[in-house]
Scaffold this active site. Structure first.
Site, PDB file in Angstrom:
ATOM      1  N   ARG A 180       7.400  -1.200  -2.150  1.00  0.00           N
ATOM      2  CA  ARG A 180       8.294  -0.079  -2.461  1.00  0.00           C
ATOM      3  C   ARG A 180       8.909  -0.376  -3.833  1.00  0.00           C
ATOM      4  O   ARG A 180       9.927  -1.050  -3.953  1.00  0.00           O
ATOM      5  CB  ARG A 180       9.392   0.057  -1.397  1.00  0.00           C
ATOM      6  CG  ARG A 180      10.196   1.338  -1.523  1.00  0.00           C
ATOM      7  CD  ARG A 180      11.276   1.413  -0.461  1.00  0.00           C
ATOM      8  NE  ARG A 180      10.738   1.554   0.882  1.00  0.00           N
ATOM      9  CZ  ARG A 180      10.305   2.697   1.403  1.00  0.00           C
ATOM     10  NH1 ARG A 180      10.329   3.802   0.697  1.00  0.00           N
ATOM     11  NH2 ARG A 180       9.845   2.728   2.635  1.00  0.00           N
ATOM     12  N   GLU A 192       5.374  15.405  -8.827  1.00  0.00           N
ATOM     13  CA  GLU A 192       4.457  15.976  -7.837  1.00  0.00           C
ATOM     14  C   GLU A 192       5.217  16.477  -6.610  1.00  0.00           C
ATOM     15  O   GLU A 192       6.291  15.957  -6.286  1.00  0.00           O
ATOM     16  CB  GLU A 192       3.447  14.927  -7.378  1.00  0.00           C
ATOM     17  CG  GLU A 192       2.565  14.393  -8.480  1.00  0.00           C
ATOM     18  CD  GLU A 192       1.608  13.331  -7.968  1.00  0.00           C
ATOM     19  OE1 GLU A 192       1.544  13.105  -6.752  1.00  0.00           O
ATOM     20  OE2 GLU A 192       0.919  12.723  -8.798  1.00  0.00           O
ATOM     21  N   LYS A 218       6.224  16.768  -2.813  1.00  0.00           N
ATOM     22  CA  LYS A 218       6.252  15.885  -1.634  1.00  0.00           C
ATOM     23  C   LYS A 218       6.154  16.784  -0.412  1.00  0.00           C
ATOM     24  O   LYS A 218       6.999  17.642  -0.195  1.00  0.00           O
ATOM     25  CB  LYS A 218       7.538  15.053  -1.596  1.00  0.00           C
ATOM     26  CG  LYS A 218       7.539  14.042  -0.462  1.00  0.00           C
ATOM     27  CD  LYS A 218       8.797  13.219  -0.412  1.00  0.00           C
ATOM     28  CE  LYS A 218       8.674  12.083   0.605  1.00  0.00           C
ATOM     29  NZ  LYS A 218       8.186  12.465   1.912  1.00  0.00           N
ATOM     30  N   GLU A 274      -2.055  13.732   1.068  1.00  0.00           N
ATOM     31  CA  GLU A 274      -1.243  14.157   2.204  1.00  0.00           C
ATOM     32  C   GLU A 274      -1.965  15.302   2.896  1.00  0.00           C
ATOM     33  O   GLU A 274      -2.382  16.276   2.255  1.00  0.00           O
ATOM     34  CB  GLU A 274       0.128  14.637   1.702  1.00  0.00           C
ATOM     35  CG  GLU A 274       1.141  14.845   2.791  1.00  0.00           C
ATOM     36  CD  GLU A 274       2.040  13.634   3.025  1.00  0.00           C
ATOM     37  OE1 GLU A 274       2.954  13.754   3.852  1.00  0.00           O
ATOM     38  OE2 GLU A 274       1.819  12.590   2.394  1.00  0.00           O
ATOM     39  N   ARG A 278       0.413  11.187   5.440  1.00  0.00           N
ATOM     40  CA  ARG A 278      -0.315  10.519   4.363  1.00  0.00           C
ATOM     41  C   ARG A 278      -1.588   9.898   4.908  1.00  0.00           C
ATOM     42  O   ARG A 278      -1.581   9.273   5.974  1.00  0.00           O
ATOM     43  CB  ARG A 278       0.587   9.448   3.746  1.00  0.00           C
ATOM     44  CG  ARG A 278       0.026   8.838   2.475  1.00  0.00           C
ATOM     45  CD  ARG A 278       1.120   8.081   1.783  1.00  0.00           C
ATOM     46  NE  ARG A 278       0.615   7.228   0.730  1.00  0.00           N
ATOM     47  CZ  ARG A 278       1.388   6.395   0.031  1.00  0.00           C
ATOM     48  NH1 ARG A 278       2.678   6.327   0.294  1.00  0.00           N
ATOM     49  NH2 ARG A 278       0.875   5.650  -0.928  1.00  0.00           N
ATOM     50  N   ARG A 317      -0.991   6.042   7.704  1.00  0.00           N
ATOM     51  CA  ARG A 317      -0.060   5.116   7.061  1.00  0.00           C
ATOM     52  C   ARG A 317       0.092   3.834   7.880  1.00  0.00           C
ATOM     53  O   ARG A 317       0.356   2.766   7.342  1.00  0.00           O
ATOM     54  CB  ARG A 317       1.292   5.807   6.886  1.00  0.00           C
ATOM     55  CG  ARG A 317       2.281   4.969   6.110  1.00  0.00           C
ATOM     56  CD  ARG A 317       3.440   5.812   5.646  1.00  0.00           C
ATOM     57  NE  ARG A 317       4.549   4.979   5.246  1.00  0.00           N
ATOM     58  CZ  ARG A 317       5.666   5.443   4.722  1.00  0.00           C
ATOM     59  NH1 ARG A 317       5.813   6.732   4.528  1.00  0.00           N
ATOM     60  NH2 ARG A 317       6.643   4.648   4.390  1.00  0.00           N
ATOM     61  N   PHE A 375      -3.518  12.730  -4.331  1.00  0.00           N
ATOM     62  CA  PHE A 375      -2.657  12.314  -5.450  1.00  0.00           C
ATOM     63  C   PHE A 375      -2.995  10.963  -6.052  1.00  0.00           C
ATOM     64  O   PHE A 375      -2.448  10.596  -7.086  1.00  0.00           O
ATOM     65  CB  PHE A 375      -1.180  12.328  -5.045  1.00  0.00           C
ATOM     66  CG  PHE A 375      -0.832  11.471  -3.859  1.00  0.00           C
ATOM     67  CD1 PHE A 375      -0.782  10.091  -3.955  1.00  0.00           C
ATOM     68  CD2 PHE A 375      -0.546  12.058  -2.629  1.00  0.00           C
ATOM     69  CE1 PHE A 375      -0.455   9.303  -2.860  1.00  0.00           C
ATOM     70  CE2 PHE A 375      -0.217  11.285  -1.529  1.00  0.00           C
ATOM     71  CZ  PHE A 375      -0.175   9.895  -1.645  1.00  0.00           C
ATOM     72  N   LYS A 388      11.242   9.067  -4.953  1.00  0.00           N
ATOM     73  CA  LYS A 388      11.208  10.316  -4.183  1.00  0.00           C
ATOM     74  C   LYS A 388      12.557  11.018  -4.267  1.00  0.00           C
ATOM     75  O   LYS A 388      13.610  10.386  -4.329  1.00  0.00           O
ATOM     76  CB  LYS A 388      10.805  10.047  -2.727  1.00  0.00           C
ATOM     77  CG  LYS A 388      11.690   9.101  -1.957  1.00  0.00           C
ATOM     78  CD  LYS A 388      11.103   8.871  -0.573  1.00  0.00           C
ATOM     79  CE  LYS A 388      11.901   7.812   0.181  1.00  0.00           C
ATOM     80  NZ  LYS A 388      11.321   7.503   1.493  1.00  0.00           N
TER      81      LYS A 388
END
Length: 574
Positions: free
Chosen positions: A420, A251, A253, A304, A258, A274, A343, A426
């Site tokens: 994470r 996807e 970025k 986003e 966000r 966020r 997303f 990413k």
């Protein structure tokens, strides 16, 4: 009901403590003594708050109004109060000194309980309009009159949002685990619940009244944000393929913000950043777009938000940040239009989707969104081919985006709140330059400038966050990239967070002794050449960033959302 003075005694002990472990011990012992009906309030007040961040409860008191309240409560001349303030530079210390000689009242005022303090602070926060500042000042003056001089010090700091004890959310979770389960390792259970329900008061009260098993049952609630899942970093696309084998979703970025969008079964749409701040009022146009684009009864989606020009061409993050304002919102809706690139799906029609694999969440999301010019799915491809990923990556860069996200489509690709993990990776344009990625670092100190920069801060001491130890670790001194204008603004921006000693949760060597220390709060995005070993920095036991350059302030992140020391260590080892 607990007297506020008992909490004041703990504040005093915490303020004198320079050890993170000692702070946990002090808090744990205190929580053991707190009546269960008071635990929720104590948990908030320990952090210097009266509610969770997402509830948007703001006291909104200016220093001038707090000084006026001290004057009213003490019966002293305002000139004397202001003189003491100039001398100490600290409203709390001023209140403590002035209130040592407060006037006696004809009728005894009684003791100040934490419930009365909490109730009055909420009343101050909810007052608005004509006369609200006077009401806040008088309510605060009444609280100061009922408290001790030492209590006045802390009440004024809470009113200003400057209660700096070195206590963070994770510190409180540690203390709660020790106090109510006798085992610090149970903090992991509390943290998992906190990631789904980021409200320290709810977690504390549930644990105290119902026990650990009930905490494990804490679930999603529409209108209360969920801590956002994050992606890992890699050195090459080949490494990404090893970490997430097989077919993946790739996807775009974006260079935006966000947002987690919630719609409850009454039709109310709420937007969270966020940082979990409620930012609905800043984007009323997005609320309208979502009402048109997603017709479901209730949902939680993530996406986003990006700024676009009149032709729909993406604009930089700095342009979008102009929309984060309290005034002229309608004018800026016209001036800076937005798109919302969706997303993920976390909740739909009364059911959590967080335990569903990503490919199922993604498929359902595609069915939900009606064709709309402002709300749409992220650009994406499905592939197991590295070259196709690379082609798509460059295509996204040409569109003005930051890079791509590579996402697992495996059966275990669940939504990991606040984690994470390796379900998402990413890949940004900085990697292609064969330079280090950008880092989000916390300002913990400053050094006075020399030459052209004399009179201002010349460099900043920046740190990463060690989540395991709940401490910040120094990573670089930052001076390059700071414009004269930024340097001039820094003292005003950082004044609220200035400390008279090193922050309790900061691990720093004597070689990095700053001229001024700050409570870890302000996050900056920094670019650098490489990560090297350093005898002077404490990040991951001695890593530093060479040739750091300031890029921008990250107002959308809080200190605990900064780049972690573990991430730095992983990047260095590759």
């Amino acid at each position: 009901m607990m007297d506020f003075e008992k909490l004041v005694q703990v504040y005093e002990e915490l303020e004198k403590t320079a050890s993170g472990n000692k702070i946990r011990e002090v808090l744990a012992e205190f929580f053991k003594q707190v009546p269960k009906d008071d635990v929720q309030i104590v948990a908030y007040l320990t952090l210097g708050k009266i509610a969770s961040d997402y509830e948007d409860v703001v006291l909104g008191m200016a220093e001038k109004s707090v000084l006026k309240a001290i004057t009213v409560a003490s019966g002293q001349e305002s000139s004397k109060v202001n003189k003491l303030m100039q001398k100490s530079g600290d409203v709390g210390l001023t209140a403590e000194e002035v209130m040592k000689n407060k006037p006696r009242t004809l009728v005894p005022l009684g003791k100040l309980t934490i419930h009365e303090l909490f109730e009055k602070l909420h009343k101050m926060a909810s007052s608005s309009g004509a006369g609200s500042q006077d009401l806040k000042t008088n309510l605060l003056a009444g609280l100061l009159q009922k408290s001790s001089a030492t209590g006045a010090k802390y009440i004024t700091r809470i009113a200003l949002g400057t209660l700096r004890m070195g206590v963070g959310d994770m510190t409180v979770l540690d203390a709660l685990a020790i106090a109510y389960t006798g085992d610090k390792s149970n903090k992991d259970v509390l943290e998992q619940a906190y990631n789904i329900c980021p409200d320290i008061g709810i977690i504390a009260e549930t644990l105290a009244k119902k026990g650990l098993n009930e905490v494990k049952k804490v679930d999603v609630y529409v209108g209360r944000p969920i801590k956002m899942m994050l992606g890992q970093r890699v050195k090459s696309l080949e490494e990404a393929q090893k970490k997430i084998p097989g077919e993946v979703t790739v996807e775009a970025k974006y260079d935006g913000e966000r947002i987690q969008a919630h719609k409850n079964n009454k039709g109310k749409v709420t937007l969270f950043s966020r940082r979990l701040d409620n930012i609905t009022k800043q984007f009323p146009d997005l609320v309208k777009h979502l009402e048109k684009a997603i017709q479901e009864k209730d949902y939680i989606v993530e996406g986003e938000i990006i700024a676009v020009d009149k032709k729909g061409v993406p604009q930089p993050f700095q342009v979008l940040m102009q929309r984060r304002r309290k005034n002229d919102i309608e004018a800026y809706i016209e001036k800076i239009p937005i798109n919302f690139k969706v997303f993920d799906l976390l909740y739909l029609n009364g059911k959590s989707w967080m335990d569903q694999p990503y490919f199922k969440r993604s498929k359902e999301l595609g069915k939900m969104i009606k064709k709309d010019s402002e709300v749409m799915l992220t650009e994406r491809i499905l592939t197991d081919n590295v070259e196709e990923i690379n082609v798509f990556f460059h295509k996204m860069l040409n569109k003005g985006y930051e890079g791509i996200f590579i996402k697992s489509r495996a059966e275990d690709s669940v939504y990991q709140a606040g984690v994470r993990g390796w379900n998402w990776i990413k890949w940004k344009k900085e990697y292609v330059k064969e330079m280090v990625d950008t880092f989000d670092l916390v300002i913990v100190g400053a050094f006075y400038g020399k030459g052209r920069r004399s009179g201002n801060y010349g460099a900043l001491l920046c740190a990463t966050y060690n989540k395991k130890q709940d401490q910040f670790e120094t990573f670089c001194k930052l001076g390059t990239g700071l414009t004269d204008e930024t340097l001039e603004e820094l003292p005003k921006m950082l004044k609220k967070y200035t400390l008279d000693k090193k922050p309790v949760r900061l691990n720093a060597k004597k070689e990095m002794e700053a001229d001024v220390w700050f409570e870890p709060a302000i996050v900056v995005e920094v670019f650098g050449a490489e990560i090297t070993k350093s005898p002077f920095h404490t990040c991951a036991s001695g890593l530093a960033l060479r040739f750091p350059r300031f890029i921008r302030f990250r107002d959308d992140k809080d200190a605990e959302q900064a780049t972690t020391s573990k991430e730095i260590e992983q990047m260095f080892e590759k």
